[in-house]
Every structure is written in C-alpha cells, then in structure tokens.
Design a protein around this motif. Structure first.
Motif, PDB file in Angstrom:
ATOM      1  N   LEU A  42       0.832  -1.199   0.000  1.00  0.00           N
ATOM      2  CA  LEU A  42       0.000   0.000   0.000  1.00  0.00           C
ATOM      3  C   LEU A  42       0.864   1.245   0.000  1.00  0.00           C
ATOM      4  O   LEU A  42       1.834   1.334   0.753  1.00  0.00           O
ATOM      5  N   VAL A  43       0.512   2.195  -0.860  1.00  0.00           N
ATOM      6  CA  VAL A  43       1.108   3.527  -0.836  1.00  0.00           C
ATOM      7  C   VAL A  43      -0.045   4.518  -0.908  1.00  0.00           C
ATOM      8  O   VAL A  43      -0.827   4.506  -1.863  1.00  0.00           O
ATOM      9  N   VAL A  44      -0.168   5.363   0.115  1.00  0.00           N
ATOM     10  CA  VAL A  44      -1.206   6.392   0.118  1.00  0.00           C
ATOM     11  C   VAL A  44      -0.659   7.580  -0.669  1.00  0.00           C
ATOM     12  O   VAL A  44       0.343   8.177  -0.291  1.00  0.00           O
ATOM     13  N   VAL A  45      -1.320   7.890  -1.795  1.00  0.00           N
ATOM     14  CA  VAL A  45      -0.870   8.979  -2.657  1.00  0.00           C
ATOM     15  C   VAL A  45      -1.461  10.296  -2.169  1.00  0.00           C
ATOM     16  O   VAL A  45      -0.739  11.204  -1.790  1.00  0.00           O
ATOM     17  N   GLN A  46      -2.763  10.398  -2.178  1.00  0.00           N
ATOM     18  CA  GLN A  46      -3.505  11.559  -1.676  1.00  0.00           C
ATOM     19  C   GLN A  46      -4.860  11.018  -1.240  1.00  0.00           C
ATOM     20  O   GLN A  46      -5.665  10.656  -2.074  1.00  0.00           O
ATOM     21  N   PRO A  47      -5.087  10.888   0.058  1.00  0.00           N
ATOM     22  CA  PRO A  47      -6.312  10.242   0.533  1.00  0.00           C
ATOM     23  C   PRO A  47      -7.557  10.826  -0.140  1.00  0.00           C
ATOM     24  O   PRO A  47      -7.629  12.044  -0.290  1.00  0.00           O
ATOM     25  N   PRO A  48      -8.445  10.001  -0.642  1.00  0.00           N
ATOM     26  CA  PRO A  48      -8.531   8.548  -0.525  1.00  0.00           C
ATOM     27  C   PRO A  48      -7.859   7.793  -1.669  1.00  0.00           C
ATOM     28  O   PRO A  48      -8.054   6.595  -1.813  1.00  0.00           O
ATOM     29  N   THR A  57      -6.099   2.829  -7.081  1.00  0.00           N
ATOM     30  CA  THR A  57      -7.435   2.541  -6.572  1.00  0.00           C
ATOM     31  C   THR A  57      -7.759   3.557  -5.493  1.00  0.00           C
ATOM     32  O   THR A  57      -7.029   4.541  -5.332  1.00  0.00           O
ATOM     33  N   ARG A  58      -8.835   3.320  -4.760  1.00  0.00           N
ATOM     34  CA  ARG A  58      -9.267   4.259  -3.728  1.00  0.00           C
ATOM     35  C   ARG A  58      -9.635   3.517  -2.462  1.00  0.00           C
ATOM     36  O   ARG A  58     -10.006   2.353  -2.498  1.00  0.00           O
ATOM     37  N   LEU A  59      -9.546   4.236  -1.352  1.00  0.00           N
ATOM     38  CA  LEU A  59     -10.110   3.733  -0.107  1.00  0.00           C
ATOM     39  C   LEU A  59     -11.610   3.974  -0.164  1.00  0.00           C
ATOM     40  O   LEU A  59     -12.059   5.011  -0.638  1.00  0.00           O
ATOM     41  N   SER A  60     -12.377   3.018   0.304  1.00  0.00           N
ATOM     42  CA  SER A  60     -13.827   3.182   0.306  1.00  0.00           C
ATOM     43  C   SER A  60     -14.227   4.176   1.394  1.00  0.00           C
ATOM     44  O   SER A  60     -13.465   4.420   2.329  1.00  0.00           O
ATOM     45  N   MET A  74      -4.953   7.072  10.674  1.00  0.00           N
ATOM     46  CA  MET A  74      -5.492   7.934   9.628  1.00  0.00           C
ATOM     47  C   MET A  74      -4.634   7.776   8.372  1.00  0.00           C
ATOM     48  O   MET A  74      -3.400   7.721   8.451  1.00  0.00           O
ATOM     49  N   SER A  75      -5.281   7.724   7.211  1.00  0.00           N
ATOM     50  CA  SER A  75      -4.550   7.511   5.961  1.00  0.00           C
ATOM     51  C   SER A  75      -3.579   8.647   5.677  1.00  0.00           C
ATOM     52  O   SER A  75      -2.524   8.432   5.072  1.00  0.00           O
ATOM     53  N   SER A  76      -3.883   9.858   6.121  1.00  0.00           N
ATOM     54  CA  SER A  76      -2.994  10.989   5.851  1.00  0.00           C
ATOM     55  C   SER A  76      -1.654  10.864   6.567  1.00  0.00           C
ATOM     56  O   SER A  76      -0.670  11.485   6.160  1.00  0.00           O
ATOM     57  N   SER A  77      -1.582  10.048   7.614  1.00  0.00           N
ATOM     58  CA  SER A  77      -0.306   9.864   8.312  1.00  0.00           C
ATOM     59  C   SER A  77       0.603   8.861   7.602  1.00  0.00           C
ATOM     60  O   SER A  77       1.740   8.665   8.015  1.00  0.00           O
ATOM     61  N   LEU A  78       0.110   8.247   6.546  1.00  0.00           N
ATOM     62  CA  LEU A  78       0.880   7.226   5.826  1.00  0.00           C
ATOM     63  C   LEU A  78       1.293   7.680   4.430  1.00  0.00           C
ATOM     64  O   LEU A  78       1.651   6.849   3.596  1.00  0.00           O
ATOM     65  N   ASN A  80       2.912   8.460   1.096  1.00  0.00           N
ATOM     66  CA  ASN A  80       4.121   8.060   0.356  1.00  0.00           C
ATOM     67  C   ASN A  80       4.981   7.033   1.066  1.00  0.00           C
ATOM     68  O   ASN A  80       6.186   6.955   0.813  1.00  0.00           O
ATOM     69  N   LYS A  81       4.403   6.222   1.942  1.00  0.00           N
ATOM     70  CA  LYS A  81       5.128   5.130   2.588  1.00  0.00           C
ATOM     71  C   LYS A  81       4.663   3.818   1.966  1.00  0.00           C
ATOM     72  O   LYS A  81       3.476   3.558   1.875  1.00  0.00           O
ATOM     73  N   ALA A  82       5.601   2.981   1.560  1.00  0.00           N
ATOM     74  CA  ALA A  82       5.264   1.661   1.024  1.00  0.00           C
ATOM     75  C   ALA A  82       5.154   0.694   2.204  1.00  0.00           C
ATOM     76  O   ALA A  82       6.133   0.450   2.904  1.00  0.00           O
ATOM     77  N   LEU A  83       3.961   0.146   2.421  1.00  0.00           N
ATOM     78  CA  LEU A  83       3.700  -0.722   3.563  1.00  0.00           C
ATOM     79  C   LEU A  83       3.149  -2.060   3.091  1.00  0.00           C
ATOM     80  O   LEU A  83       2.264  -2.105   2.233  1.00  0.00           O
ATOM     81  N   VAL A  84       3.652  -3.142   3.662  1.00  0.00           N
ATOM     82  CA  VAL A  84       3.116  -4.475   3.367  1.00  0.00           C
ATOM     83  C   VAL A  84       1.869  -4.645   4.231  1.00  0.00           C
ATOM     84  O   VAL A  84       1.922  -4.483   5.447  1.00  0.00           O
TER      85      VAL A  84
END
Length: 133
Positions: A42-48, A57-60, A74-78, A80-84
């Motif tokens: 997972l990489v959060v680009v710009q929530p969602p 894709t998007r977070l529902s 919160m997704s905004s705290s993640l 540009n971090k690549a997380l398994v």
C-alpha cells in the motif's frame, strides 16, 4: 452491605472474564485476518487515492486502517510510505479494511491481487512467420 460486596465481586469477575481474551490476543503477537483478505503493498498517494501493488485505486468511504497494534490509523499519516498490508475489497473494488503487518505476519504466505496489465508491448507480441514466396 453484604449484597453490595457480592455484587462488586461479581462485577469484577465479569470484567476479568471479558478482558482475559483481549490480553491473550495482544500477547500472542498474531492476528486473525479474514479468509478473503489479500496481501499487497500500500502507498497512500492523496487520501482517498492510493496505489495497491502499483494499481491505482481508492479507499472506500469509511475504510479502516489498522496498525500493528490493531489501533486505527489515519490515511494521511501514511503518505508516500510503502507498507506491506493485508486488505479486503468491497463490491466496488475499493479498499475497505487494511491491516499493516508486522515482520512475522508479512512472512506468512497469502494470496495477493498482483499487478495486472491489459496491454502487451509490441516487442513481446509473437512475430508472424516469414513468407517464402
């Protein structure tokens, strides 16, 4: 007076019975994930908006992200971090639940959505047989 103390003891006992499974799960270090949960990066680009295994894709709406301690994040705290992660998908192919994995959990095998492409490069297409006229 006697009734009060017996009610207090019964209430304390009930609270201990409720808390016991929670503490046992926290100490074990492993979490139970749904059978339909998939593995991905997972990489959060710009929530969602997110990328899951290089797929945009998007977070529902109402999506939940759990950290390694099962606390909500919160997704905004993640950003540009690549997380398994393990994750579930809703009926609209949006990400519904996400669990950030510990190193031990990441070593366990689980199916992933994987990277899918709907195109083939011209250089990879089969070459027509040479005509012998």
């Amino acid at each position: 007076m006697n009734r009060c103390s017996s009610a207090f003891i019964a209430g304390t006992f009930a609270a201990l019975l409720i808390a016991l499974p929670l503490s046992a799960q926290a100490q074990s270090g492993t979490r139970d994930f749904p059978a339909k949960a998939l593995r991905g990066t997972l990489v959060v680009v710009q929530p969602p908006n997110i990328t899951m295994d290089d797929r945009e894709t998007r977070l529902s709406p109402g999506a939940r992200i759990y950290n390694t301690n099962n606390s909500l994040v919160m997704s905004s705290s993640l950003l540009n971090k690549a997380l398994v992660v393990n994750y579930t998908v809703d009926l609209r192919d949006q990400i519904q639940n996400v669990w950030i994995l510990t190193e031990a959990e990441a070593k366990e095998k689980r199916a992933g959505f994987g990277v899918q492409r709907n195109y083939v490069f011209e250089s990879l297409q089969p070459k027509p047989a040479a005509s012998t006229n």
